[in-house]
Design a protein around this motif. Structure first.
Motif, PDB file in Angstrom:
ATOM      1  N   MET A  17       1.205  -0.771  -0.397  1.00  0.00           N
ATOM      2  CA  MET A  17       0.450   0.240  -0.565  1.00  0.00           C
ATOM      3  C   MET A  17       0.946   1.818  -0.028  1.00  0.00           C
ATOM      4  O   MET A  17       2.014   0.838   0.759  1.00  0.00           O
ATOM      5  N   ARG A  18       0.610   2.504  -1.200  1.00  0.00           N
ATOM      6  CA  ARG A  18       1.207   3.262  -0.612  1.00  0.00           C
ATOM      7  C   ARG A  18       1.000   4.288   0.446  1.00  0.00           C
ATOM      8  O   ARG A  18       0.059   3.598   1.134  1.00  0.00           O
ATOM      9  N   ARG A  19       2.144   5.121   1.165  1.00  0.00           N
ATOM     10  CA  ARG A  19       2.013   5.504   2.143  1.00  0.00           C
ATOM     11  C   ARG A  19       1.659   6.303   2.205  1.00  0.00           C
ATOM     12  O   ARG A  19       0.438   6.545   2.765  1.00  0.00           O
ATOM     13  N   ASP A  20       0.344   7.415   1.062  1.00  0.00           N
ATOM     14  CA  ASP A  20      -0.268   8.035   1.076  1.00  0.00           C
ATOM     15  C   ASP A  20      -1.855   7.532   0.954  1.00  0.00           C
ATOM     16  O   ASP A  20      -2.655   8.707   2.136  1.00  0.00           O
ATOM     17  N   VAL A  21      -1.929   6.730   1.127  1.00  0.00           N
ATOM     18  CA  VAL A  21      -2.808   6.158   0.861  1.00  0.00           C
ATOM     19  C   VAL A  21      -2.864   5.328   2.465  1.00  0.00           C
ATOM     20  O   VAL A  21      -4.341   5.509   3.128  1.00  0.00           O
ATOM     21  N   ALA A  22      -1.977   4.588   2.943  1.00  0.00           N
ATOM     22  CA  ALA A  22      -2.200   4.688   4.323  1.00  0.00           C
ATOM     23  C   ALA A  22      -2.529   5.799   5.344  1.00  0.00           C
ATOM     24  O   ALA A  22      -2.776   5.889   6.697  1.00  0.00           O
ATOM     25  N   PHE A  23      -1.705   6.972   4.986  1.00  0.00           N
ATOM     26  CA  PHE A  23      -1.834   8.320   5.898  1.00  0.00           C
ATOM     27  C   PHE A  23      -3.092   9.371   6.007  1.00  0.00           C
ATOM     28  O   PHE A  23      -3.727   9.129   6.907  1.00  0.00           O
ATOM     29  N   ARG A  24      -4.156   8.628   3.786  1.00  0.00           N
ATOM     30  CA  ARG A  24      -6.090   9.332   4.074  1.00  0.00           C
ATOM     31  C   ARG A  24      -6.700   8.293   4.905  1.00  0.00           C
ATOM     32  O   ARG A  24      -7.348   8.257   6.069  1.00  0.00           O
ATOM     33  N   ILE A  25      -6.101   6.849   4.938  1.00  0.00           N
ATOM     34  CA  ILE A  25      -7.099   6.625   6.069  1.00  0.00           C
ATOM     35  C   ILE A  25      -6.850   6.614   7.789  1.00  0.00           C
ATOM     36  O   ILE A  25      -8.257   6.465   8.420  1.00  0.00           O
ATOM     37  N   LEU A  26      -5.849   6.607   7.795  1.00  0.00           N
ATOM     38  CA  LEU A  26      -5.529   6.894   9.183  1.00  0.00           C
ATOM     39  C   LEU A  26      -6.049   8.277   9.590  1.00  0.00           C
ATOM     40  O   LEU A  26      -6.232   7.978  10.464  1.00  0.00           O
ATOM     41  N   ILE A  27      -5.968   9.048   8.521  1.00  0.00           N
ATOM     42  CA  ILE A  27      -6.850  10.252   8.710  1.00  0.00           C
ATOM     43  C   ILE A  27      -8.672   9.771   9.185  1.00  0.00           C
ATOM     44  O   ILE A  27      -9.612  10.971  10.135  1.00  0.00           O
ATOM     45  N   ALA A  28      -8.413   9.199   8.347  1.00  0.00           N
ATOM     46  CA  ALA A  28     -10.180   9.055   8.213  1.00  0.00           C
ATOM     47  C   ALA A  28     -10.791   7.988   9.256  1.00  0.00           C
ATOM     48  O   ALA A  28     -12.046   8.491   9.510  1.00  0.00           O
ATOM     49  N   LEU A  29      -9.616   7.298   9.550  1.00  0.00           N
ATOM     50  CA  LEU A  29     -10.392   6.966  10.967  1.00  0.00           C
ATOM     51  C   LEU A  29     -10.522   7.715  12.518  1.00  0.00           C
ATOM     52  O   LEU A  29     -10.866   7.956  13.068  1.00  0.00           O
TER      53      LEU A  29
END
Length: 125
Positions: free
Chosen positions: A1-13
């Motif tokens: 998983m790309r880092r920016d996708v992981a960051f977006r998921i964490l921000i959404a959570l």
């Protein structure tokens, strides 16, 4: 998983955690004998902000990305374990699983230490 996708998921959570934290705070204020919900609310609200901060620090390059990502994941999972256990105890009379709240609390403590280490561990140039 790309880092920016992981960051977006964490921000959404973290956003969901913040919303749930506000809802639990309202319930704690209006339901009789709901002290557990106040503690659950506090952990969700504080650690939602901590997760966002860890993501932003990592994204901006102020701390190493991997430890910042790990700290954010730990904040999210730890707060969810802690708050879910207390909320279930309040409404269902039973916890999530034995030692869920202490496990979540320990994970949040560890995540704060990982964040501190990420700040002290120099980045590669």
């Amino acid at each position: 998983m790309r880092r920016d996708v992981a960051f977006r998921i964490l921000i959404a959570l973290a956003g969901v955690m913040g919303g749930c934290g506000v809802a639990l705070a309202a319930m704690a204020a209006h339901l009789p004998d709901a002290a557990r919900l106040g503690s659950a609310s506090t952990m969700l609200l504080f650690h939602a902000l901590a997760a966002i901060a860890a993501v932003l620090l990592a994204e901006r390059g102020l701390i190493r990305a991997l430890p910042g990502l790990l700290a954010a994941v730990g904040f999210v999972i730890g707060a969810l374990l802690f708050a879910s256990d207390l909320t279930l105890r309040q409404f269902a009379g039973t916890g999530l699983f034995p030692m869920a709240a202490p496990s979540g609390g320990n994970l949040m403590i560890l995540s704060w230490l990982v964040l501190a280490g990420a700040a002290l561990w120099p980045r590669r140039r």
